[in-house]
Design an enzyme around this catalytic site. Structure first.
Site, mmCIF file in Angstrom:
data_model
loop_
_atom_site.group_PDB
_atom_site.id
_atom_site.type_symbol
_atom_site.label_atom_id
_atom_site.label_comp_id
_atom_site.label_asym_id
_atom_site.label_seq_id
_atom_site.Cartn_x
_atom_site.Cartn_y
_atom_site.Cartn_z
ATOM 1 N N CYS A 129 9.368 -0.264 -3.107
ATOM 2 C CA CYS A 129 10.486 0.022 -4.000
ATOM 3 C C CYS A 129 11.016 1.430 -3.750
ATOM 4 O O CYS A 129 10.265 2.398 -3.849
ATOM 5 C CB CYS A 129 10.044 -0.102 -5.452
ATOM 6 S SG CYS A 129 11.408 0.088 -6.604
ATOM 7 N N GLY A 245 18.186 -10.478 0.907
ATOM 8 C CA GLY A 245 19.083 -9.355 1.162
ATOM 9 C C GLY A 245 20.509 -9.825 1.347
ATOM 10 O O GLY A 245 20.903 -10.216 2.441
#
Length: 323
Positions: A129, A245
């Site tokens: 992250c 994505g």
């Protein structure tokens, strides 16, 4: 129509479309738009040991063909998740892919142990992250640190539950990181987390996000994500990949399968189209059929084959359509 079944390690899925971590908590928000059990799985927002308030506001900013988020892993912690969210998923027959995150290896291990005796289908280890306070905490930027976390989680988790490492695109050689987590015992790899970015607000003349930087997602990152899936499939072709994505359509999902993903996660698309995951699943089915693929597994990694190999495998296709 195509056989949509696929697998992520030991986990058998009825279809290859899942949600993406962080975009719909544990799925309750999306359940008013479709049956969450229809999807291959629901990937939860990353769970931490203790409740976390997250980063300062503003936390989101629109960008061309994408968005920045700087949520900072806000959440109620593992106790609340086990008491409320996981039972809700099980009651609805959804496959639960639990994302976990921690500040150090011991926290990841503790989370894996807490999940050990609960009905979890797969653990996605968020070591990448990009919006935590310290950039130095991104384990996925260091092959040694990444391998250490995955090895520890694999030992602590239930042996029948696959462990996937979620990697960051913000590295020089993602294949190097992929090899490290594979050697450490990862059952598969999730690609990609968001890219680190920022925006400037021209009204305030200050960074648009309270935390200055955030994770970029949406269609703008799809070529980067696709490249990462391609490279990792070449590096560890035997390992199942969960691609994500900027997936907005069935064609996008098909591209990820062709690059080597065994399944895909849909995230940012749900912010403007909450029904996007089931729509993309329908579109993917049609795209596979239009190109003569009888199953999802036939499409996985197909773009890595030479034109001669592809022709030999598709002798029955009379009307190939370009992707």
């Amino acid at each position: 129509m195509a056989d949509l079944r696929t697998s992520l390690g030991r986990l058998q899925l009825p279809n290859p479309v899942l949600t993406a971590s962080g975009c719909a908590a544990a799925g309750k928000e999306l359940s008013q738009f479709f049956d969450v059990a229809e999807l291959g799985g629901i990937v939860t927002k990353s769970i931490m040991l203790r409740p976390r308030s997250g980063r300062a506001t503003p936390r989101m900013a629109e960008t061309p063909s994408g968005m920045l988020n700087s949520i900072g892993l806000q959440g109620p912690g593992i106790d609340s998740f086990l008491a409320h969210d996981l039972p809700w998923l099980r009651e609805r027959g959804a496959r639960a892919v639990v994302s976990i995150a921690g500040r150090h290896t011991d926290e990841y291990v503790a989370l894996a142990k807490r999940l050990y005796n609960h009905p979890v289908d797969l653990i996605e280890v968020n070591i990448s992250c990009p919006n935590v306070e310290s950039r130095g905490q991104v384990f996925a930027c260091d092959p040694i640190a990444a391998g250490r976390v995955i090895s520890a989680v694999r030992r602590a988790a239930h042996p029948n539950v696959p462990v996937f490492a979620k990697l960051s695109p913000d590295v020089t050689d993602i294949g190097l990181i992929a090899r490290a987590v594979t050697d450490a015992g990862a059952d598969g790899i999730s690609l990609i987390n968001t890219l680190l970015g920022m925006e400037i607000d021209l009204d305030t003349l200050q960074p648009a996000l309270g935390g200055v930087t955030g994770g970029l997602s949406g269609p703008a990152v799809r070529p980067v994500a696709l490249r990462c899936v391609w490279q990792v499939h070449q590096t560890v072709p035997h390992l199942p990949l969960l691609g994500m994505g900027g997936i907005m359509t069935g064609q996008d999902a098909l591209r990820f399968l062709l690059a080597g993903a065994s399944a895909v996660s849909v995230g940012t698309a749900v912010f403007h189209d909450p029904g996007a995951p089931v729509r993309i699943l329908r579109e993917l089915n049609a795209e596979l059929d239009a190109r003569g693929f009888s199953s999802v597994t036939d499409a996985i990694g197909f773009a890595h084959k030479s034109p001669q190999q592809q022709a030999a495998l598709r002798t029955g296709v009379t009307h190939p359509v370009s992707v």
